[in-house]
Design an enzyme around this catalytic site. Structure first.
Site, PDB file in Angstrom:
ATOM      1  N   GLY B  72       0.811  -1.218   0.000  1.00 20.92           N
ATOM      2  CA  GLY B  72       0.000   0.000   0.000  1.00 20.92           C
ATOM      3  C   GLY B  72       0.844   1.268   0.000  1.00 20.92           C
ATOM      4  O   GLY B  72       0.559   2.207  -0.738  1.00 20.92           O
ATOM      5  N   ASN B 152      -7.634   4.669   9.186  1.00 27.11           N
ATOM      6  CA  ASN B 152      -7.226   3.453   9.890  1.00 27.11           C
ATOM      7  C   ASN B 152      -7.379   3.550  11.400  1.00 27.11           C
ATOM      8  O   ASN B 152      -7.653   2.562  12.067  1.00 27.11           O
ATOM      9  CB  ASN B 152      -5.781   3.099   9.532  1.00 27.11           C
ATOM     10  CG  ASN B 152      -4.800   4.187   9.913  1.00 27.11           C
ATOM     11  OD1 ASN B 152      -5.118   5.367   9.888  1.00 27.11           O
ATOM     12  ND2 ASN B 152      -3.606   3.785  10.309  1.00 27.11           N
ATOM     13  N   ALA B 201      -3.124  -6.087  -0.117  1.00 23.84           N
ATOM     14  CA  ALA B 201      -3.653  -7.454   0.032  1.00 23.84           C
ATOM     15  C   ALA B 201      -3.813  -7.863   1.493  1.00 23.84           C
ATOM     16  O   ALA B 201      -4.787  -8.523   1.861  1.00 23.84           O
ATOM     17  CB  ALA B 201      -2.729  -8.439  -0.687  1.00 23.84           C
ATOM     18  N   HIS B 202      -2.847  -7.449   2.323  1.00 19.80           N
ATOM     19  CA  HIS B 202      -2.842  -8.003   3.691  1.00 19.80           C
ATOM     20  C   HIS B 202      -3.927  -7.427   4.598  1.00 19.80           C
ATOM     21  O   HIS B 202      -4.081  -7.870   5.743  1.00 19.80           O
ATOM     22  CB  HIS B 202      -1.450  -7.859   4.326  1.00 19.80           C
ATOM     23  CG  HIS B 202      -1.124  -6.496   4.843  1.00 19.80           C
ATOM     24  ND1 HIS B 202      -1.097  -6.219   6.202  1.00 19.80           N
ATOM     25  CD2 HIS B 202      -0.802  -5.355   4.207  1.00 19.80           C
ATOM     26  CE1 HIS B 202      -0.754  -4.941   6.349  1.00 19.80           C
ATOM     27  NE2 HIS B 202      -0.578  -4.400   5.164  1.00 19.80           N
ATOM     28  N   CYS B 327       1.831   2.054  13.347  1.00 19.32           N
ATOM     29  CA  CYS B 327       3.050   2.737  12.898  1.00 19.32           C
ATOM     30  C   CYS B 327       3.486   3.825  13.867  1.00 19.32           C
ATOM     31  O   CYS B 327       4.644   4.199  13.890  1.00 19.32           O
ATOM     32  CB  CYS B 327       2.824   3.368  11.533  1.00 19.32           C
ATOM     33  SG  CYS B 327       2.002   2.299  10.377  1.00 19.32           S
TER      34      CYS B 327
END
Lengths: 137, 389
Positions: B72, B152, B201-202, B327
């Site tokens: 991403g 997020n 994808a993850h 993060c």
């Protein structure tokens, strides 16, 4: 990132709470920075006979609070003032670099509580309200 | 320890067993380079093509509008820098928002040092970007608007259609980072005014290290990685065949779940979790929008306690959560997202994010609702600010 010893103390901290008739109280840190430590001392003949803490903060802040209270318990105030942040960090088996400021807070917490005790004892007002800046990682 | 309850699906999801099975042959059996002309290569090429079909179908794009990337963050970088470099002679102004992922914010900040002009839009208390703010910010030299589909940390879904329409009216390209939303919310790029869109994808039960960038037909970008000319010359490098196949399978499974409306179950469990926590815990607040939010996402702030302590105590009980963005958890500053929605530092420090997955059960939610109040209580009892009994 944390040592096993630190995690143990974080999960089961010693000396949590407050002392209602404390002889010295020290509060250091700042909620804006994410950690505040409040240390309560019971002192007889210049010796720390009981100590308790209340902490708002991360796992390292809670564990260093717990550790510093254990390190100063039973010591004279002169000896207690010699307990450094390094002693606290070492007793915990080390701290991650970005958490070293927690051990500084622990050292300062004891000093602030002792200062408060001495100020009350001498009945002289001491300025203990230095504003702390947020510790940088 | 009684149970293991993983509630950090915004950070990453487990690879679905069916995805893993689809990937495995491409490591050692069908190992060919998709760029080779022989049988081995053709087999790999066919698998990459199929995956491209599956990923494009998830968002109703054309397969030729999808390029695979190394995740991403890479897709965000390709989109933003790619447009910036392609359009720098037309203008050097880029608009983003205050609550983007660092892959977008830091890319914009880097471009600022390179001579681009960046406008960072504020958000309201729910983390929503007001379309009128965007309209006001667009200038004749604006070349790109990059605003995420959903956040997020606080789960808020943006008014993408309105934001995109403003960009269309003004003739400005619109990129959206849909890493959190893709595979969880129906997205139709033929209906939505989106020019570029990032996926990973993850976050949808696929492998880590694979992402995709949707680039609408006709949109020109400059590549960042030069070499063998793979991915239409926009992302050179031998394709990560197994990873791409995994992404394809994960996208196909996500399309099925969305078609069957299986996210409804997640949404109901999320609502039970949110309602339960707000009812059982005093001085707790939901962060983000109550209804315009990701179906699997719950996030809170608890007063008088600190988020790292909270998540480590929950971890000791087998509950996997996060505080702010994964993060940012290594830093001492509270999350930029929580500050941008107007929370004071001391409240932002007490943030907790619980993100559900497709396999999260009623019992998992019960377990959290039983244990979280106790953990909060125990930390408050230790805090100089906690309520005293």
């Amino acid at each position: 990132m944390y040592t096993e010893k630190l995690m143990q103390l974080f999960m089961n901290p010693k000396n949590v709470g407050r002392i209602e008739d404390a002889d010295g109280i020290g509060e250091v840190g700042n909620p804006v920075c994410g950690d505040v430590m409040k240390i309560y001392l019971k002192i007889e003949d210049d010796r720390i006979v009981d100590v308790k803490f209340e902490t708002f903060g991360c796992a390292a802040a809670i564990a260093t609070s717990s550790m510093v209270t254990e390190l100063v318990k039973g010591k004279t105030i002169e000896e207690a003032l010699k307990v450094s942040n390094k002693d606290v960090a070492e007793a915990l088996g080390g701290l991650p670099p970005q958490k070293v400021h927690c051990s500084l807070l622990a050292e300062e917490g004891i000093k602030a509580a002792v200062d408060d005790y001495l100020a009350k004892k001498d009945k002289t007002k001491r300025e203990a309200s230095e504003t702390r800046q947020c510790a940088k990682a | 320890m009684n149970r293991f309850v993983y509630l950090d699906h915004s950070a990453t999801t487990p690879v679905d067993q069916k995805v893993l099975e689809a990937m495995l042959p491409f490591f050692s059996m069908d190992f060919g380079n998709p760029n080779s002309l022989h049988t081995w290569g053709r087999k790999a090429r066919q698998a990459v093509d199929q995956a491209r079909d599956e990923v494009s179908r998830l968002i109703n794009a054309e397969p030729s509008e999808i390029i695979f990337t190394g995740g991403g963050s890479e897709a965000d970088n390709i989109a933003i820098k790619g447009v910036a470099f392609a359009k720098k002679d037309k203008g050097r102004h880029i608009i983003t928002s205050a609550i983007e992922h660092h892959a977008v914010l830091d890319t914009c900040k880097w471009l600022e040092k390179e001579g681009f002009d960046i406008t960072i839009l504020p958000v309201d208390e729910y983390g929503t970007i007001r379309p009128e703010e965007l309209r006001k910010a667009i200038r004749p030299d604006t070349i790109l608007v990059t605003i995420h589909f959903a956040n997020n940390e606080i789960g808020t879904v943006q008014p993408i259609e309105q934001l995109g329409n403003i960009c269309r009216e003004q003739g400005v390209l619109f990129h959206t980072d849909a890493v959190q939303a893709a595979g969880h919310i129906s997205i139709d790029v033929k209906k939505l005014p989106i020019d570029l869109m990032t996926m990973a994808a993850h976050k949808m039960y696929g492998p880590k290290g694979v992402g995709a960038l949707y680039i609408k037909k006709g949109v020109k970008i400059v590549p960042l990685i030069h070499g063998g000319g793979q991915e239409r010359g926009l992302r050179s490098g031998t394709e990560n065949t197994a990873g791409i196949v995994g992404f394809g399978k994960a996208a196909a499974l996500a399309s099925d779940r969305l078609a069957k409306d299986e996210t409804e179950k997640e949404r109901n469990l999320r609502d039970r979790l949110i309602d339960g926590i707000l009812e059982k815990i005093e001085d707790a607040m939901l962060t983000g929008h109550r209804t315009e939010r990701l179906p699997f996402h719950a996030s809170f702030c608890f007063r008088y306690i600190e988020g790292e302590s909270l998540l480590l105590r929950l971890d000791a009980l087998g509950i996997g959560a996060s505080s702010g963005s994964a993060c940012t958890s290594g830093s001492l500053e509270p999350s930029h997202v929580l500050l941008a929605i107007g929370l004071p530092h001391e409240i932002a420090h007490g943030s907790l994010r619980l993100t559900l997955g497709k396999d999260t059960s009623e019992e998992d939610i019960d377990y959290v609702l039983e244990n979280l109040p106790k953990v909060v209580e125990s930390l408050r009892a230790m805090s100089p600010y906690g309520k005293r009994g």
